[in-house]
Write an enzyme that holds these catalytic residues in place. Structure first.
Site, short mmCIF file in Angstrom:
data_model
loop_
_atom_site.label_atom_id
_atom_site.label_comp_id
_atom_site.label_asym_id
_atom_site.label_seq_id
_atom_site.Cartn_x
_atom_site.Cartn_y
_atom_site.Cartn_z
N GLY A 41 0.80 -1.22 0.00
CA GLY A 41 0.00 0.00 0.00
C GLY A 41 0.83 1.26 0.00
N GLY A 101 -0.66 4.56 -1.23
CA GLY A 101 -1.85 5.11 -0.59
C GLY A 101 -1.51 6.14 0.47
N SER A 109 -8.56 -2.01 11.66
CA SER A 109 -9.41 -0.80 11.64
C SER A 109 -10.44 -0.93 12.75
CB SER A 109 -10.12 -0.69 10.29
OG SER A 109 -11.16 0.28 10.36
N THR A 110 -10.82 0.18 13.37
CA THR A 110 -11.80 0.12 14.46
C THR A 110 -13.19 -0.23 13.94
OG1 THR A 110 -11.96 2.53 14.27
CG2 THR A 110 -10.70 1.65 16.14
N TYR A 167 -15.86 -5.32 4.68
CA TYR A 167 -14.51 -4.82 4.99
C TYR A 167 -14.09 -5.27 6.39
CZ TYR A 167 -11.09 -1.03 6.00
OH TYR A 167 -9.99 -0.29 6.35
N1 LIG Z 1 -8.09 5.64 5.98
C1 LIG Z 1 -8.61 5.30 7.13
O1 LIG Z 1 -9.47 5.99 7.72
C2 LIG Z 1 -8.17 4.02 7.82
C3 LIG Z 1 -8.60 3.79 9.12
C4 LIG Z 1 -8.17 2.62 9.77
C5 LIG Z 1 -7.36 1.72 9.10
N2 LIG Z 1 -6.97 1.97 7.84
C6 LIG Z 1 -6.10 0.97 7.18
O2 LIG Z 1 -4.87 1.56 6.81
C7 LIG Z 1 -4.39 0.95 5.61
C8 LIG Z 1 -4.11 2.01 4.56
O3 LIG Z 1 -5.28 2.75 4.37
P1 LIG Z 1 -5.22 4.05 3.40
O4 LIG Z 1 -6.23 5.01 3.91
O5 LIG Z 1 -3.82 4.46 3.21
O6 LIG Z 1 -5.75 3.41 2.02
P2 LIG Z 1 -5.51 3.93 0.53
O7 LIG Z 1 -5.06 5.34 0.53
O8 LIG Z 1 -6.74 3.55 -0.23
O9 LIG Z 1 -4.28 3.01 0.04
C9 LIG Z 1 -4.49 1.64 -0.14
C10 LIG Z 1 -3.38 1.11 -0.99
O10 LIG Z 1 -3.58 -0.29 -1.17
C11 LIG Z 1 -3.09 -0.60 -2.43
N3 LIG Z 1 -3.80 -1.74 -3.02
C12 LIG Z 1 -5.13 -1.91 -3.13
N4 LIG Z 1 -5.37 -3.07 -3.78
C13 LIG Z 1 -4.16 -3.60 -4.11
C14 LIG Z 1 -3.74 -4.77 -4.79
N5 LIG Z 1 -4.62 -5.63 -5.30
N6 LIG Z 1 -2.43 -5.00 -4.92
C15 LIG Z 1 -1.52 -4.13 -4.43
N7 LIG Z 1 -1.84 -3.00 -3.75
C16 LIG Z 1 -3.16 -2.75 -3.62
C17 LIG Z 1 -3.27 0.59 -3.32
O11 LIG Z 1 -2.15 0.59 -4.18
P3 LIG Z 1 -2.08 1.31 -5.62
O12 LIG Z 1 -2.25 2.76 -5.30
O13 LIG Z 1 -0.71 0.96 -6.10
O14 LIG Z 1 -3.20 0.72 -6.43
C18 LIG Z 1 -3.29 1.77 -2.34
O15 LIG Z 1 -2.10 2.47 -2.42
C19 LIG Z 1 -5.45 -0.06 5.18
O16 LIG Z 1 -5.10 -1.33 5.69
C20 LIG Z 1 -6.70 0.44 5.90
O17 LIG Z 1 -7.59 -0.63 6.18
C21 LIG Z 1 -7.33 3.10 7.16
C1 LIG Z 2 -12.24 3.77 9.03
C2 LIG Z 2 -13.39 3.65 8.03
O1 LIG Z 2 -14.64 3.92 8.68
C3 LIG Z 2 -15.71 3.85 7.74
O2 LIG Z 2 -16.91 4.06 8.47
P1 LIG Z 2 -17.31 5.54 8.89
O3 LIG Z 2 -16.44 5.98 10.01
O4 LIG Z 2 -18.77 5.57 9.11
O5 LIG Z 2 -16.94 6.31 7.57
P2 LIG Z 2 -17.00 7.82 7.08
O6 LIG Z 2 -17.28 7.77 5.62
O7 LIG Z 2 -15.75 8.50 7.55
O8 LIG Z 2 -18.32 8.47 7.79
C4 LIG Z 2 -18.22 8.91 9.09
C5 LIG Z 2 -19.51 9.57 9.50
O9 LIG Z 2 -19.55 10.87 8.87
C6 LIG Z 2 -20.84 11.10 8.35
N1 LIG Z 2 -20.76 12.06 7.23
C7 LIG Z 2 -21.33 13.29 7.22
N2 LIG Z 2 -21.11 13.91 6.06
C8 LIG Z 2 -20.33 13.04 5.32
C9 LIG Z 2 -19.75 13.12 4.02
O10 LIG Z 2 -19.92 14.09 3.26
N3 LIG Z 2 -18.98 12.06 3.62
C10 LIG Z 2 -18.77 10.97 4.42
N4 LIG Z 2 -17.96 9.97 3.96
N5 LIG Z 2 -19.32 10.84 5.67
C11 LIG Z 2 -20.09 11.88 6.08
C12 LIG Z 2 -21.31 9.72 7.93
O11 LIG Z 2 -22.72 9.71 7.83
C13 LIG Z 2 -20.81 8.85 9.09
O12 LIG Z 2 -21.69 8.94 10.17
C14 LIG Z 2 -15.85 2.48 7.13
O13 LIG Z 2 -16.88 2.52 6.15
C15 LIG Z 2 -14.55 2.05 6.50
O14 LIG Z 2 -14.66 0.70 6.19
C16 LIG Z 2 -13.38 2.27 7.43
O15 LIG Z 2 -13.42 1.34 8.48
#
Ligand SMILES: NC(=O)c1ccc[n+]([C@@H]2O[C@H](COP(=O)([O-])OP(=O)(O)OC[C@H]3O[C@@H](n4cnc5c(N)ncnc54)[C@H](OP(=O)(O)O)[C@@H]3O)[C@@H](O)[C@H]2O)c1
Ligand SMILES: C[C@@H]1O[C@H](OP(=O)(O)OP(=O)(O)OC[C@H]2O[C@@H](n3cnc4c(=O)[nH]c(N)nc43)[C@H](O)[C@@H]2O)[C@@H](O)[C@H](O)[C@@H]1O
Length: 309
Positions: free
Chosen positions: A9, A12, A105-106, A134
């Site tokens: 990743g 990302g 992830s939470t 997920y």
């Molecule tokens: N963002 C959040 O709020 C959040 C919260 C809690 C945990 N996490 C965890 O943190 C980690 C990173 O999240 P992020 O927000 O950085 O996600 P992201 O920006 O979407 O990045 C995900 C990366 O995974 C790579 N990927 C997806 N499918 C792939 C495949 N088939 N083969 C190789 N690489 C692949 C992509 O690579 P390419 O760009 O090269 O396609 C992308 O760079 C994940 O495990 C996610 O579950 C994220």
């Molecule tokens: C960490 C991520 O948490 C994710 O849940 P979750 O926090 O609800 O994901 P979010 O898309 O961050 O939404 C968080 C909260 O923000 C509200 N919200 C309000 N306005 C907006 C808007 O314009 N855009 C978005 N996106 N939300 C919005 C939405 O209804 C939800 O209650 C999971 O779906 C993923 O799998 C991942 O685990």
């Protein structure tokens, strides 16, 4: 000679921020993009790991998105993340790689679990339907690491469970944005277009815990040097949360937009609250350093940079 780190990743948000962390300079980092190494291809992953034999794997790849993306593509979120998790973790074990940090992830916690959410509540109840696929994939990978360790304690496969994240390189496209980047885009566009209102999904009373992603990178590098001391899984969070309305107010304040908000009650809201219990993290002696205001300001600055380019 620097140790070799295989970072999945790397393209990302979390992956790029890990590579920009000062501690990254101490590692020889391999971060192939998906077009170079598709992690859903188990044979390719096994071959890559046997050829490169990294000292540590940080697994940050996955199909990741906010609530609307998860609702739109449950099959892809379950299927791709399970395949990716299985290939990275099992192929690492088969290649004899002894150190691996898996990012959970939470969202894996039961939707009705009492907050704050602690690691022993995993699988103790029904999951949040909006991101169940997920969450199942994330639980699968977490348990896979634990089972590998149970069979052979020499494999230091540990899972860090981050709360919601935001920061530079986040996803600002409404199709797959999480909350904070979605607000930044909406408020920025309202200011740019002279709009006086911005729409909030739901009543805005749901609560979320968002951590600035560079703080997670800091925890990952600290964990890399302390793997034997870590529990099998540990929440990585801020330890406090805000209502959705608060997040909109904060972003509006940082951007300097003085309009008002409307609420679209037809939009999905997901879990009412998702606050992580940071007891284990505190015992480990780590806490994120970036305030919400500072994190939003830095993320907005990055958003302006990429919007201008
Ligand atoms: N963002 C959040 O709020 C959040 C919260 C809690 C945990 N996490 C965890 O943190 C980690 C990173 O999240 P992020 O927000 O950085 O996600 P992201 O920006 O979407 O990045 C995900 C990366 O995974 C790579 N990927 C997806 N499918 C792939 C495949 N088939 N083969 C190789 N690489 C692949 C992509 O690579 P390419 O760009 O090269 O396609 C992308 O760079 C994940 O495990 C996610 O579950 C994220
Ligand atoms: C960490 C991520 O948490 C994710 O849940 P979750 O926090 O609800 O994901 P979010 O898309 O961050 O939404 C968080 C909260 O923000 C509200 N919200 C309000 N306005 C907006 C808007 O314009 N855009 C978005 N996106 N939300 C919005 C939405 O209804 C939800 O209650 C999971 O779906 C993923 O799998 C991942 O685990």
């Amino acid at each position: 000679m620097a140790q070799k780190l295989f970072l999945t990743g790397g393209g990302g948000m979390v992956g790029r921020i890990i590579q920009e962390h000062p501690a990254a300079a101490g590692w020889d980092i391999l971060a192939p993009a998906s077009k170079e190494l598709d992690l859903t291809d188990g044979t390719a992953v096994a071959d890559y790991l046997w050829r490169n034999k990294p000292d540590l794997i940080v697994h940050a790849a996955g199909k990741v998105g906010g609530i609307s993306a998860n609702m739109a593509e449950p099959v892809a979120f379950l299927d791709q993340n399970t395949m990716i998790g299985r290939n990275v973790i099992v192929c690492a074990r088969d290649a004899g790689i002894k150190k691996l940090i898996n990012l959970g992830s939470t969202c894996i916690y039961p939707r009705a679990a009492p907050n704050p959410l602690s690691e022993d509540q995993i699988l103790q109840g029904e999951l949040e339907p909006t991101n169940e696929g997920y969450a199942i994939a994330k639980i699968f990978a977490l348990r896979l690491c634990e089972y590998i360790r149970r069979e052979d304690q020499t494999f230091l496969y540990k899972t860090l469970i981050p709360c919601n994240l935001y920061g530079p390189y986040d996803k600002f496209d409404p199709k797959n944005s999480h909350l904070v980047p979605a607000i930044i885009r909406k408020v920025h566009e309202a200011q740019r277009d002279g709009s006086s209102t911005v729409e909030i999904w739901g009543d805005g009373e749901a609560r979320r815990e968002f951590m600035y992603a560079p703080d997670l990178a800091d925890a990952v590098f600290r964990a890399a040097d302390a793997l034997p001391d870590l529990p099998d899984c540990m929440n990585i969070g801020v330890g406090d949360d805000h209502t959705i309305n608060d997040y909109y107010e904060t972003v509006a304040r940082v951007i300097g937009w003085e309009g008002s908000f409307t609420h679209d009650l037809t939009k999905p809201v997901g879990m009412k609250r998702k606050l992580s219990d940071t007891t284990k993290q505190s015992a480990w002696g780590w806490h994120p350093q970036t305030s919400l205001e500072d994190g939003v300001a830095k993320t907005y600055a990055h958003f302006l940079e990429i919007s201008a380019s």
